[in-house]
Motif scaffolding. Sequence first.
Motif, PDB file in Angstrom:
ATOM      1  N   GLY A  29       1.513   8.684  -0.949  1.00 61.08           N
ATOM      2  CA  GLY A  29       2.654   8.993  -1.810  1.00 61.08           C
ATOM      3  C   GLY A  29       2.793  10.460  -2.149  1.00 61.08           C
ATOM      4  N   LEU A  30       1.690  11.211  -2.084  1.00 61.15           N
ATOM      5  CA  LEU A  30       1.747  12.645  -2.368  1.00 61.15           C
ATOM      6  C   LEU A  30       2.660  13.369  -1.389  1.00 61.15           C
ATOM      7  N   LYS A  53       3.158   5.443  -7.446  1.00 59.69           N
ATOM      8  CA  LYS A  53       2.062   6.075  -8.182  1.00 59.69           C
ATOM      9  C   LYS A  53       2.233   7.590  -8.218  1.00 59.69           C
ATOM     10  N   ALA A  54       2.560   8.180  -7.070  1.00 60.49           N
ATOM     11  CA  ALA A  54       2.707   9.641  -7.001  1.00 60.49           C
ATOM     12  C   ALA A  54       3.893  10.120  -7.822  1.00 60.49           C
ATOM     13  N   LEU A  70       0.817  -1.213   0.000  1.00 64.56           N
ATOM     14  CA  LEU A  70       0.000   0.000   0.000  1.00 64.56           C
ATOM     15  C   LEU A  70       0.851   1.263   0.000  1.00 64.56           C
ATOM     16  N   GLN A  71       1.800   1.363   0.924  1.00 63.57           N
ATOM     17  CA  GLN A  71       2.591   2.591   1.013  1.00 63.57           C
ATOM     18  C   GLN A  71       3.577   2.725  -0.134  1.00 63.57           C
ATOM     19  N   GLY A  72       4.367   1.679  -0.375  1.00 61.82           N
ATOM     20  CA  GLY A  72       5.333   1.744  -1.468  1.00 61.82           C
ATOM     21  C   GLY A  72       4.649   1.940  -2.811  1.00 61.82           C
ATOM     22  N   LEU A  81      11.654   3.908   2.856  1.00 59.45           N
ATOM     23  CA  LEU A  81      11.762   2.713   3.676  1.00 59.45           C
ATOM     24  C   LEU A  81      10.510   2.511   4.525  1.00 59.45           C
ATOM     25  N   VAL A  82      10.039   1.273   4.583  1.00 58.07           N
ATOM     26  CA  VAL A  82       8.875   0.937   5.400  1.00 58.07           C
ATOM     27  C   VAL A  82       9.032  -0.506   5.867  1.00 58.07           C
TER      28      VAL A  82
END
Length: 319
Positions: free
Chosen positions: A205-206, A27-28, A20-22, A85-86
């Motif tokens: 991501g924005l 995408k952004a 989800l985050q990466g 990083l996540v």
Amino acid sequence: MTITHAQSAPLVAVVGATGLQGGSVIKALAESDKLYRIRGFTRDATKAAAEALKKQGVEVVAVNLVVENREEVYKAFVGADYVFLVTNYWEHVNQAREISEGKLLIDAAKAAGAKGIIWSGLVPVRQISGGKYSKVLHFDSKAQVADYGRASSVPFVDVQAGFYATNFVGPFPLLAKQPDGTYALPWAARPSTVVPVIDIEHDYGLFVRRVLEAPVFPDGQTVYTASEDISAEDMARQIAEITSQKVVFKQITPEDAAQKFIADGFPSAAATDAVEGFLFFDEFGYYGGKPSASSEGLARPTRTFAEFVKSADWSKVFV
């Protein structure tokens, strides 16, 4: 689409590229009018999400980002100008492992000569609460990694994720069906408790992109992301209005909340983590009293919670 292979463009390495985050970060950046080379990390480069990234021009690297695989992890970051990083605590529910893997990622980025690290952290709950809430392990572990990153001598920004809107429709939906067929949002918090909800795929991501495209990389900054700050009671009301289902907020005891999480499949320690988290949100705020980040300068508007509700698939929730 601005993903490129031109060597003149900065190379951004993204952990969790198919997550989800990466995925939101990629995408952004892909939507930007600036050119980026993007290297996305995933454990399985053959799955559909990875193949889709390859078609967009992303360099997909299969690597298991664990301490036992240190040499390959270091190799994966070579050449990166910036890194995102996540870590995923809920995958293993092990605080020590999350801390060690987070530090490994920072060490690998530093060894690669990265010009900037963006870390997906959370606030130090134990510290902010004066030890009152000591078992919100997934917050405290990320905060410890952030401290390590700030001491790394590499420019470092902590972009913290708000409360996932997708929690409402995920594998452990927050709504509970009542005996009369209606639904409740049962939280161990007051109805007025405000949380910074974020449509993680659409909006997170924005904030990362804004960091990367700042005139100067904002070393030392912490960004508290949100699509919208909204109360628990208002979330229940909006879900009801938009889905035409009977949904109400229901404040429950911490003991009942823990039992619900365990019944939903949470390990006992994870249930305690989640319950203390809600108690912390109620008393200190999700970000420990810090205001959510401004949306000024983002590439596009964030979604409201109502917009998320309209776009989400509720078929597995209302059954």
